[in-house]
Design an enzyme around this catalytic site. Structure first.
Site, PDB file in Angstrom:
ATOM      1  N   CYS A 301       0.844  -1.232  -0.082  1.00  0.00           N
ATOM      2  CA  CYS A 301      -0.063   0.015  -0.018  1.00  0.00           C
ATOM      3  C   CYS A 301       0.681   1.310  -0.014  1.00  0.00           C
ATOM      4  O   CYS A 301       0.347   2.339  -0.628  1.00  0.00           O
ATOM      5  CB  CYS A 301      -1.071   0.118   1.132  1.00  0.00           C
ATOM      6  SG  CYS A 301      -0.295  -0.733   2.454  1.00  0.00           S
ATOM      7  N   ARG A 330       6.855 -11.192   5.406  1.00  0.00           N
ATOM      8  CA  ARG A 330       6.411 -11.171   6.729  1.00  0.00           C
ATOM      9  C   ARG A 330       7.072 -12.010   7.560  1.00  0.00           C
ATOM     10  O   ARG A 330       7.398 -13.382   7.503  1.00  0.00           O
ATOM     11  CB  ARG A 330       4.961 -11.391   6.829  1.00  0.00           C
ATOM     12  CG  ARG A 330       4.166 -10.334   6.219  1.00  0.00           C
ATOM     13  CD  ARG A 330       2.775 -10.384   5.998  1.00  0.00           C
ATOM     14  NE  ARG A 330       1.954  -9.482   5.201  1.00  0.00           N
ATOM     15  CZ  ARG A 330       0.672  -9.672   5.077  1.00  0.00           C
ATOM     16  NH1 ARG A 330      -0.069 -10.495   5.486  1.00  0.00           N
ATOM     17  NH2 ARG A 330       0.194  -8.635   4.138  1.00  0.00           N
ATOM     18  N   GLN A 348       1.505 -11.147  -3.703  1.00  0.00           N
ATOM     19  CA  GLN A 348      -0.158 -10.690  -3.648  1.00  0.00           C
ATOM     20  C   GLN A 348      -0.506 -10.375  -5.140  1.00  0.00           C
ATOM     21  O   GLN A 348       0.018  -9.760  -5.624  1.00  0.00           O
ATOM     22  CB  GLN A 348      -0.565  -9.728  -2.571  1.00  0.00           C
ATOM     23  CG  GLN A 348      -0.333 -10.088  -1.197  1.00  0.00           C
ATOM     24  CD  GLN A 348      -0.393  -8.921  -0.351  1.00  0.00           C
ATOM     25  OE1 GLN A 348       0.173  -7.840  -0.224  1.00  0.00           O
ATOM     26  NE2 GLN A 348      -1.215  -8.977   0.857  1.00  0.00           N
ATOM     27  N   ASP A 350      -2.290  -7.793  -5.880  1.00  0.00           N
ATOM     28  CA  ASP A 350      -2.567  -6.807  -4.907  1.00  0.00           C
ATOM     29  C   ASP A 350      -3.141  -5.522  -5.754  1.00  0.00           C
ATOM     30  O   ASP A 350      -2.657  -5.409  -6.725  1.00  0.00           O
ATOM     31  CB  ASP A 350      -1.556  -6.309  -3.983  1.00  0.00           C
ATOM     32  CG  ASP A 350      -2.036  -5.333  -2.699  1.00  0.00           C
ATOM     33  OD1 ASP A 350      -3.378  -5.621  -2.574  1.00  0.00           O
ATOM     34  OD2 ASP A 350      -1.277  -5.119  -1.884  1.00  0.00           O
ATOM     35  N   HIS A 352      -4.965  -1.172  -5.266  1.00  0.00           N
ATOM     36  CA  HIS A 352      -5.506  -0.160  -4.532  1.00  0.00           C
ATOM     37  C   HIS A 352      -6.105   0.796  -5.483  1.00  0.00           C
ATOM     38  O   HIS A 352      -5.773   1.259  -6.575  1.00  0.00           O
ATOM     39  CB  HIS A 352      -4.271   0.596  -3.783  1.00  0.00           C
ATOM     40  CG  HIS A 352      -3.525  -0.155  -2.846  1.00  0.00           C
ATOM     41  ND1 HIS A 352      -2.725  -1.087  -3.149  1.00  0.00           N
ATOM     42  CD2 HIS A 352      -3.965  -0.551  -1.635  1.00  0.00           C
ATOM     43  CE1 HIS A 352      -2.190  -1.970  -2.143  1.00  0.00           C
ATOM     44  NE2 HIS A 352      -2.924  -1.441  -0.893  1.00  0.00           N
ATOM     45  N   LYS A 431     -12.992  -4.299   6.672  1.00  0.00           N
ATOM     46  CA  LYS A 431     -12.794  -5.099   5.502  1.00  0.00           C
ATOM     47  C   LYS A 431     -13.825  -6.192   5.205  1.00  0.00           C
ATOM     48  O   LYS A 431     -14.506  -6.552   6.133  1.00  0.00           O
ATOM     49  CB  LYS A 431     -11.426  -5.759   5.528  1.00  0.00           C
ATOM     50  CG  LYS A 431     -10.985  -6.718   6.690  1.00  0.00           C
ATOM     51  CD  LYS A 431      -9.695  -7.287   6.458  1.00  0.00           C
ATOM     52  CE  LYS A 431      -9.408  -8.551   7.849  1.00  0.00           C
ATOM     53  NZ  LYS A 431      -8.517  -9.123   7.593  1.00  0.00           N
ATOM     54  N   HIS A 477      -8.214  -1.157  -0.485  1.00  0.00           N
ATOM     55  CA  HIS A 477      -7.140  -1.989  -0.654  1.00  0.00           C
ATOM     56  C   HIS A 477      -7.858  -3.392  -1.170  1.00  0.00           C
ATOM     57  O   HIS A 477      -8.995  -3.858  -0.543  1.00  0.00           O
ATOM     58  CB  HIS A 477      -6.473  -2.436   0.726  1.00  0.00           C
ATOM     59  CG  HIS A 477      -6.003  -1.220   1.588  1.00  0.00           C
ATOM     60  ND1 HIS A 477      -4.490  -1.072   1.678  1.00  0.00           N
ATOM     61  CD2 HIS A 477      -6.501  -0.148   2.159  1.00  0.00           C
ATOM     62  CE1 HIS A 477      -4.376   0.161   2.240  1.00  0.00           C
ATOM     63  NE2 HIS A 477      -5.396   0.533   2.506  1.00  0.00           N
TER      64      HIS A 477
END
Length: 603
Positions: A301, A330, A348, A350, A352, A431, A477
């Site tokens: 992000c 992580r 991911q 991912d 945004h 979320k 997100h």
């Protein structure tokens, strides 16, 4: 037939039958396979297991034995090593104790009294550190007793249908710096039929284990010299991922997403602004460069925020959608690493979305449509859950309320069912979690949609509205698969290795019967590759049957056998694993068939 009452519920709290006292506010919990009943049965069965272990190993000391989603476990210490072979002995002793029909009773002592009672038991002292001051409850059955909040069934006679499933190691209190205890997992039900059905699923799950199938299909590997939780993608796995990535890339572009890429290493100051440093630091990796602290990204992000800030934005630009196959790291404890399901490095899918507040609902609905298309393509059922503000969070209550309401309205408008996970949100916003159900009816949390007012505020993001005034955008997100690693692991188990044709690593196994047929085999492989289809020529000096068995073990969807007749007639002898049929067709017909197979799926 009237069912026995084994406990009571007081709102969301469960209590023992001995706590009843004609309280009209208590709702009875009957001996069956309801969620509440299984919680009581399984918690009691954990104590039954501990009692059996204590009988077999008098020196045993016990830490904690909670109920988990599909059973229970107990962490303990014994002088000898406990192996899988010991489980049957423990089960036998458990059955003896159950048949003894021991009453299970509860009594309370002050915390000081309990400390004195278990003065020589260091694990009990560890448990007491986690219990608030006041009265401490102890449960007793026969000669065995242990600290426990309860509740338990009234008598061991209710604990007849159980199974111990595996032995593992567990660090004391989950701390890798402390000693490793033994952990035994088990499960229990109210009747034999439910237990047997569950055990069938467990056996099937072992056959489908993505770690086993991943090895057979040569998809990925792990190497201790590299480190735990860091998967190595072999050629077949890399091909599978690449196909998935390419299909998703096109799907994103058609939906108006712009590809971007942020750095994997950012200054710690950026993570301090975002709130990750204060709220997520324990899950991150940090290093020093030129006496400046940097953090390896656990999420994408912040990079996307910086891309948004790279230009002046107008309301005409919104919604602005960025997507990235973002590699993140992580810090996961060694004890929780599990194949592709729990790793330290993953990628991911991912995205945004930066939008105006008035655009939140429409964007969430568009994402949900994307989710539905993807889940149907892979034949997954799914459900949704809204997760609300956690205890550790940034932003004030008003912002959280607005964001949570926006998610609920989007789902309500479409008449979509959803659950609520109180306190399960990200630290920066509520979320929607997408939970898929696989072929064995197991639920997996994959995709997520998060509404975030906080990060745009922290980074002072702006756009110019129609009145030429500066306004703050909302940041959504969004990940649909969650991560390629986890999704592929789930998909492999869901399909039992029989991956859909459009993403199978090797889609066609080409098996020439002899050397005379190799050139034709290579010609077919080349034609398929031009169509974007991976074919592999099985040209080892092996028997025809062994080549076919090798292709079947690798779960290749289609197998072509080539002999003299096929070469002369420019044909193929096809074995289609998914359709479970064999037939002969011309090469041109086969090419048309593979094109049709590829075109069956559209994201």
């Amino acid at each position: 037939m009237t069912k026995d009452i084994i406990a009571y519920a007081n709102n969301e709290t469960l209590v023992d039958t001995q706590s009843f006292n004609n309280d009209t506010n208590l709702t009875p919990i009957y001996f069956d396979n309801s969620k509440e009943s299984l919680e009581v049965i399984r918690h009691s069965c954990a104590h039954l297991m501990a009692q059996a272990i204590k009988s077999l190993h008098p020196e045993a000391k016990f830490f904690v034995g909670p109920v988990i989603e599909d059973g229970f476990y107990y962490d303990f210490r014994v002088d000898s090593k406990i192996s899988e072979e010991d489980l049957s002995k423990i089960e036998k002793k458990m059955k003896e104790l159950a048949e003894a029909k021991l009453d299970i009773t509860k009594y309370e002592l002050s915390k000081t009294e309990v400390k004195e009672k278990f003065a020589n038991d260091d694990l009990k002292q560890e448990v007491l550190l986690r219990i608030p001051d006041g009265k401490v409850s102890i449960y007793k059955q026969g000669e065995f007793e242990d600290l426990c909040r309860g509740p338990h069934v009234p008598n061991t006679r209710y604990l007849r249908f159980f199974k111990l499933t595996r032995v593992a190691g567990a660090y004391l209190g989950g701390d890798e710096k402390r000693e490793m205890l033994t952990r035994i997992y088990g499960t229990a039900f109210a009747d034999k039929e439910s237990l047997n059905e569950y055990l069938k699923i467990i056996e099937e799950a072992k056959k489908r284990d993505h770690r086993k199938l991943g090895n057979e299909m040569k998809l990925f590997a792990f190497d201790d010299e590299i480190g735990g939780g860091l998967p190595i993608w072999l050629s077949n796995g890399a091909k599978l991922r690449s196909k998935l990535e390419h299909l998703l890339y096109k799907a994103h572009r058609l939906r108006g997403y712009e590809p971007v890429r942020g750095p994997e290493l950012l200054k710690a100051d950026a993570w301090k602004i975002s709130g990750h440093y204060a709220n997520y630091k324990e899950n991150m990796y940090f290093t020093q460069i030129d006496e400046q602290e940097y953090g390896i990204k656990p999420m994408n992000c912040v990079g996307h925020i910086k891309i948004y800030q790279s230009d002046v934005r107008s309301y005409r630009d919104l919604p602005l959608k960025f997507f990235e196959y973002g590699v993140v790291h992580r810090h996961e404890k060694s004890g929780v690493l599990h194949g592709l399901f729990r790793v330290r490095e993953f990628t991911q899918d991912d995205a945004h979305i930066f939008c105006m507040p008035s655009q939140i609902k429409e964007q969430v609905l568009e994402i949900l449509s994307f989710v539905d298309t993807l889940m149907k393509a892979f034949e997954f059922d799914y459900e949704m859950e809204i997760s609300t503000r956690p205890a550790k969070a940034i932003g004030d209550d008003e912002i959280w309320d607005i964001a949570t309401k926006a998610l609920k309205e989007a789902l309500d408008e479409q008449g979509l069912n959803y659950g609520i996970d109180e306190g399960g949100g990200a630290f920066y916003g509520p979320k929607i979690d997408i939970k898929i159900t696989d072929a064995l009816k197991r639920k997996w949390q994959c995709g997520t949609i998060q509404v975030d007012f906080n990060l745009p505020s922290r980074f002072k993001l702006e756009y110019t509205d129609a009145d030429n005034e500066k306004k703050q955008p909302v940041m959504l997100h969004r990940a649909i698969l969650g991560s390629f690693e986890r999704f592929i692991g789930i998909l492999v188990e869901h399909c039992a290795g029989e991956l859909p044709f459009f993403i199978a690593p090797t889609q066609v196994a080409i098996v020439p019967i002899s050397q005379n047929h190799h050139e034709y085999a290579k010609e077919i492989a080349r034609k398929l590759l031009e169509l974007g289809i991976d074919g592999e020529v099985y040209n080892k000096n092996e028997s025809l049957n062994k080549k076919i068995r090798t292709a079947e073990k690798a779960h290749v969807p289609m197998i072509l056998v080539l002999g003299d007749e096929e070469v002369v007639n420019q044909s193929v002898a096809l074995r289609d694993r998914r359709a479970k049929e064999q037939k002969t067709m011309t090469l041109d017909e086969f090419i048309i068939l593979t094109k049709e197979k590829l075109s069956e799926v559209r994201f």
